[in-house]
Scaffold this motif. Structure first.
Motif, PDB file in Angstrom:
ATOM      1  N   ARG A  91     -17.748  27.694   9.736  1.00 44.37           N
ATOM      2  CA  ARG A  91     -17.745  28.869  10.609  1.00 44.37           C
ATOM      3  C   ARG A  91     -19.148  29.231  11.078  1.00 44.37           C
ATOM      4  NH1 ARG A  91     -16.483  33.789   7.280  1.00 44.37           N
ATOM      5  NH2 ARG A  91     -18.761  33.725   7.003  1.00 44.37           N
ATOM      6  N   ASP A  92     -20.110  29.200  10.152  1.00 41.82           N
ATOM      7  CA  ASP A  92     -21.458  29.676  10.480  1.00 41.82           C
ATOM      8  C   ASP A  92     -22.377  28.589  11.033  1.00 41.82           C
ATOM      9  OD1 ASP A  92     -20.598  32.109   9.544  1.00 41.82           O
ATOM     10  OD2 ASP A  92     -21.587  31.935   7.591  1.00 41.82           O
ATOM     11  N   HIS A  93     -22.102  27.326  10.689  1.00 45.55           N
ATOM     12  CA  HIS A  93     -23.044  26.263  11.058  1.00 45.55           C
ATOM     13  C   HIS A  93     -22.326  25.013  11.559  1.00 45.55           C
ATOM     14  CE1 HIS A  93     -26.078  28.703   8.991  1.00 45.55           C
ATOM     15  NE2 HIS A  93     -25.264  28.752   7.947  1.00 45.55           N
ATOM     16  N   GLY A  94     -21.179  25.213  12.168  1.00 45.98           N
ATOM     17  CA  GLY A  94     -20.354  24.085  12.583  1.00 45.98           C
ATOM     18  C   GLY A  94     -21.048  23.093  13.486  1.00 45.98           C
ATOM     19  N   ASN A  95     -22.010  23.547  14.288  1.00 49.38           N
ATOM     20  CA  ASN A  95     -22.703  22.655  15.222  1.00 49.38           C
ATOM     21  C   ASN A  95     -23.825  21.856  14.578  1.00 49.38           C
ATOM     22  OD1 ASN A  95     -21.081  23.534  17.369  1.00 49.38           O
ATOM     23  ND2 ASN A  95     -22.462  25.252  17.826  1.00 49.38           N
ATOM     24  N   ASN A  96     -24.198  22.246  13.330  1.00 50.28           N
ATOM     25  CA  ASN A  96     -25.343  21.603  12.682  1.00 50.28           C
ATOM     26  C   ASN A  96     -24.941  20.762  11.474  1.00 50.28           C
ATOM     27  OD1 ASN A  96     -27.188  22.930  14.467  1.00 50.28           O
ATOM     28  ND2 ASN A  96     -26.953  24.792  13.234  1.00 50.28           N
ATOM     29  N   VAL A  97     -23.652  20.651  11.219  1.00 52.14           N
ATOM     30  CA  VAL A  97     -23.180  19.894  10.059  1.00 52.14           C
ATOM     31  C   VAL A  97     -22.081  18.931  10.491  1.00 52.14           C
ATOM     32  CG1 VAL A  97     -23.732  21.773   8.456  1.00 52.14           C
ATOM     33  CG2 VAL A  97     -21.443  21.643   9.469  1.00 52.14           C
ATOM     34  N   ASN A  98     -21.674  18.087   9.576  1.00 47.28           N
ATOM     35  CA  ASN A  98     -20.552  17.184   9.832  1.00 47.28           C
ATOM     36  C   ASN A  98     -19.269  17.966   9.618  1.00 47.28           C
ATOM     37  OD1 ASN A  98     -18.596  15.194   9.909  1.00 47.28           O
ATOM     38  ND2 ASN A  98     -19.807  13.696   8.748  1.00 47.28           N
ATOM     39  N   ALA A  99     -18.870  18.710  10.634  1.00 44.49           N
ATOM     40  CA  ALA A  99     -17.720  19.606  10.518  1.00 44.49           C
ATOM     41  C   ALA A  99     -16.437  18.843  10.227  1.00 44.49           C
ATOM     42  CB  ALA A  99     -17.573  20.429  11.797  1.00 44.49           C
ATOM     43  N   ASP A 100     -16.307  17.633  10.767  1.00 41.62           N
ATOM     44  CA  ASP A 100     -15.085  16.851  10.533  1.00 41.62           C
ATOM     45  C   ASP A 100     -14.924  16.524   9.053  1.00 41.62           C
ATOM     46  OD1 ASP A 100     -14.468  16.889  13.208  1.00 41.62           O
ATOM     47  OD2 ASP A 100     -15.353  14.920  13.632  1.00 41.62           O
ATOM     48  N   LYS A 101     -16.047  16.162   8.403  1.00 38.90           N
ATOM     49  CA  LYS A 101     -15.984  15.860   6.971  1.00 38.90           C
ATOM     50  C   LYS A 101     -15.608  17.101   6.170  1.00 38.90           C
ATOM     51  CE  LYS A 101     -18.620  13.954   3.099  1.00 38.90           C
ATOM     52  NZ  LYS A 101     -19.874  13.288   2.677  1.00 38.90           N
ATOM     53  N   LEU A 102     -16.186  18.233   6.535  1.00 39.19           N
ATOM     54  CA  LEU A 102     -15.883  19.476   5.823  1.00 39.19           C
ATOM     55  C   LEU A 102     -14.448  19.919   6.086  1.00 39.19           C
ATOM     56  CD1 LEU A 102     -19.184  21.518   6.261  1.00 39.19           C
ATOM     57  CD2 LEU A 102     -18.431  20.174   4.301  1.00 39.19           C
ATOM     58  N   GLU A 103     -13.959  19.718   7.283  1.00 39.75           N
ATOM     59  CA  GLU A 103     -12.566  20.060   7.599  1.00 39.75           C
ATOM     60  C   GLU A 103     -11.609  19.204   6.767  1.00 39.75           C
ATOM     61  OE1 GLU A 103     -11.174  22.347   9.252  1.00 39.75           O
ATOM     62  OE2 GLU A 103     -12.505  23.063  10.847  1.00 39.75           O
ATOM     63  N   GLU A 104     -11.912  17.925   6.653  1.00 35.97           N
ATOM     64  CA  GLU A 104     -11.061  17.028   5.874  1.00 35.97           C
ATOM     65  C   GLU A 104     -11.053  17.442   4.401  1.00 35.97           C
ATOM     66  OE1 GLU A 104     -10.623  12.238   4.837  1.00 35.97           O
ATOM     67  OE2 GLU A 104     -12.167  12.952   6.235  1.00 35.97           O
ATOM     68  N   ALA A 105     -12.247  17.751   3.869  1.00 38.56           N
ATOM     69  CA  ALA A 105     -12.334  18.180   2.473  1.00 38.56           C
ATOM     70  C   ALA A 105     -11.618  19.513   2.271  1.00 38.56           C
ATOM     71  CB  ALA A 105     -13.800  18.301   2.055  1.00 38.56           C
ATOM     72  N   SER A 106     -11.746  20.408   3.240  1.00 37.94           N
ATOM     73  CA  SER A 106     -11.086  21.710   3.162  1.00 37.94           C
ATOM     74  C   SER A 106      -9.572  21.555   3.086  1.00 37.94           C
ATOM     75  CB  SER A 106     -11.483  22.557   4.375  1.00 37.94           C
ATOM     76  OG  SER A 106     -10.763  23.760   4.403  1.00 37.94           O
ATOM     77  N   SER A 107      -9.022  20.682   3.918  1.00 41.75           N
ATOM     78  CA  SER A 107      -7.571  20.442   3.910  1.00 41.75           C
ATOM     79  C   SER A 107      -7.132  19.843   2.582  1.00 41.75           C
ATOM     80  CB  SER A 107      -7.191  19.512   5.059  1.00 41.75           C
ATOM     81  OG  SER A 107      -7.480  20.100   6.310  1.00 41.75           O
ATOM     82  N   TYR A 108      -7.949  18.934   2.051  1.00 46.83           N
ATOM     83  CA  TYR A 108      -7.635  18.290   0.780  1.00 46.83           C
ATOM     84  C   TYR A 108      -7.606  19.327  -0.350  1.00 46.83           C
ATOM     85  CZ  TYR A 108      -7.531  14.431  -2.587  1.00 46.83           C
ATOM     86  OH  TYR A 108      -7.149  13.557  -3.563  1.00 46.83           O
ATOM     87  N   LEU A 109      -8.576  20.233  -0.345  1.00 48.38           N
ATOM     88  CA  LEU A 109      -8.625  21.259  -1.388  1.00 48.38           C
ATOM     89  C   LEU A 109      -7.442  22.215  -1.285  1.00 48.38           C
ATOM     90  CD1 LEU A 109     -12.440  22.143  -1.542  1.00 48.38           C
ATOM     91  CD2 LEU A 109     -11.123  20.714  -3.104  1.00 48.38           C
ATOM     92  N   LEU A 110      -7.057  22.552  -0.073  1.00 48.19           N
ATOM     93  CA  LEU A 110      -5.898  23.428   0.098  1.00 48.19           C
ATOM     94  C   LEU A 110      -4.644  22.768  -0.467  1.00 48.19           C
ATOM     95  CD1 LEU A 110      -4.676  26.028   1.198  1.00 48.19           C
ATOM     96  CD2 LEU A 110      -4.410  24.882   3.418  1.00 48.19           C
ATOM     97  N   ASN A 111      -4.514  21.477  -0.241  1.00 45.53           N
ATOM     98  CA  ASN A 111      -3.374  20.744  -0.775  1.00 45.53           C
ATOM     99  C   ASN A 111      -3.407  20.727  -2.301  1.00 45.53           C
ATOM    100  OD1 ASN A 111      -1.005  19.038  -0.455  1.00 45.53           O
ATOM    101  ND2 ASN A 111      -2.301  17.339  -1.108  1.00 45.53           N
TER     102      ASN A 111
END
Length: 343
Positions: free
Chosen positions: A128-148
């Motif tokens: 949310r705060d730094h999406g343009n400066n990080v590998n957002a796709d990797k964090l999104e994938e990890a986020s979905s995995y943790l939710l599961n």
């Protein structure tokens, strides 16, 4: 509501603790460096200590001030406490539940559910705060995995299954941790989470913060009358505060991980504050420990709205509130234990 007091951290290796009246006095090479009334503190933590007088230990025990000794690697050595206090019926209930795996599963599920969701919140905050400066796709994938994984743990049938889900979630989380570091990436980078001893600056910082958190959670449990050594997820082991390790699981992200990222990303600490020992372990130097502890205390003074109580409290009171909620659940005043969830 408990008043938020302070924990006194002794980081100088040459310090000696003594008693003068109702005061804790710190000497360094026979010179008095600091004193504080015993009633102004709730705990003392000594890193790489020289020692403490028996009179000082007795005063701490009489006033309910936990006195903890750690070695230079931040490994727990000993804790001085007074006589056992608290509600004996509550402790007996705790002991009975700890011997019943089905009831342990119910409680452990909430600890780990809270931990996984708080880890996910850390990743979501970075996106949310730094999406343009990080590998957002990797964090999104990890986020979905943790939710599961959080959903999976709600259906776990055994402690071993919970441990397996937690271990899987922790690996995914720490594999993504480097993405949340926005500054000093070359100095603070982990290939994997390691400890006993930590092998890089980031792991050393996290281990130091986890040690501080464990001390405060143990004090909180003792305050409400629970036995910190009898856990529900972490099993009994001589000298291990298993219930403190249980309860701190959900607090690792909000208290330790978040502060570590803040200190690194704001350049409040740097690689020069870490030293490498002959065995390859990494340690924080005295100056960096003081910087980290100052930030820890400042964080504790911040106010938040507790998600379950819906009341404003100081951040440092969260371990005491969670310990109180756990005790109320064990007394059957609550239908379930509500973990602390980071917003």
């Amino acid at each position: 509501m408990r008043k938020l007091l302070n924990v006194l951290y002794i980081t100088s290796p040459d310090s000696y603790l003594s008693k003068d009246g109702e005061n804790v006095v710190i000497y360094c090479k026979d010179e008095e460096k600091f004193r504080i009334p015993i009633h102004n503190i709730e705990g003392i933590v000594c890193f790489n200590y020289t020692g403490a007088s028996p009179a000082l230990m007795a005063m701490c025990a009489e006033n309910g001030v936990g006195l903890t000794f750690l070695n230079e690697n931040d490994k727990f050595l000993a804790r001085v406490n007074g006589g056992v206090k608290g509600n004996v019926l509550l402790r007996k209930k705790q002991y009975r539940i700890s011997d019943d795996e089905s009831q342990c599963v119910t409680i452990a599920t909430n600890f780990i559910y809270g931990k996984i969701l708080n880890c996910r919140s850390m990743l979501r905050r970075t996106i949310r705060d730094h999406g343009n400066n990080v590998n957002a796709d990797k964090l999104e994938e990890a986020s979905s995995y943790l939710l599961n994984n959080a959903k999976k743990v709600l259906n776990a049938k055994s402690l071993d299954e919970i441990r397996g889900i937690e271990g899987d979630a922790a690996k995914i989380y720490f594999d993504s941790f480097n993405e949340m570091i926005l500054s000093q990436k070359d100095s603070f980078y982990m290939e994997t989470r390691n400890k006993r001893p930590p092998k890089d600056n980031l792991n050393a910082l996290l281990s130091f913060l986890y040690t501080i958190l464990a001390h405060e959670v143990q004090s909180a449990l003792e305050t409400v009358g629970l036995d910190p050594y009898v856990g529900f997820l972490h099993r009994d082991r001589p000298g291990r505060a298993s219930l403190a390790l249980d309860l701190m699981e959900e607090l690792r992200g909000p208290f330790a991980d978040r502060l570590a990222l803040t200190l690194i990303n704001r350049n409040q600490i740097n690689k020069n504050g870490f030293t490498v020992k002959e065995n390859g372990s990494i340690l924080l130097d005295d100056k960096t420990k003081k910087e980290v502890l100052a930030a820890w205390h400042a964080r504790k003074q911040e106010e938040i709205t507790h998600p379950f109580l819906d009341e404003k409290i100081k951040f440092g009171l969260i371990p005491y509130v969670q310990a109180l909620l756990l005790s109320r659940f064990l007394r059957e005043d609550l239908d379930g234990y509500p973990p602390f969830l980071l917003k």
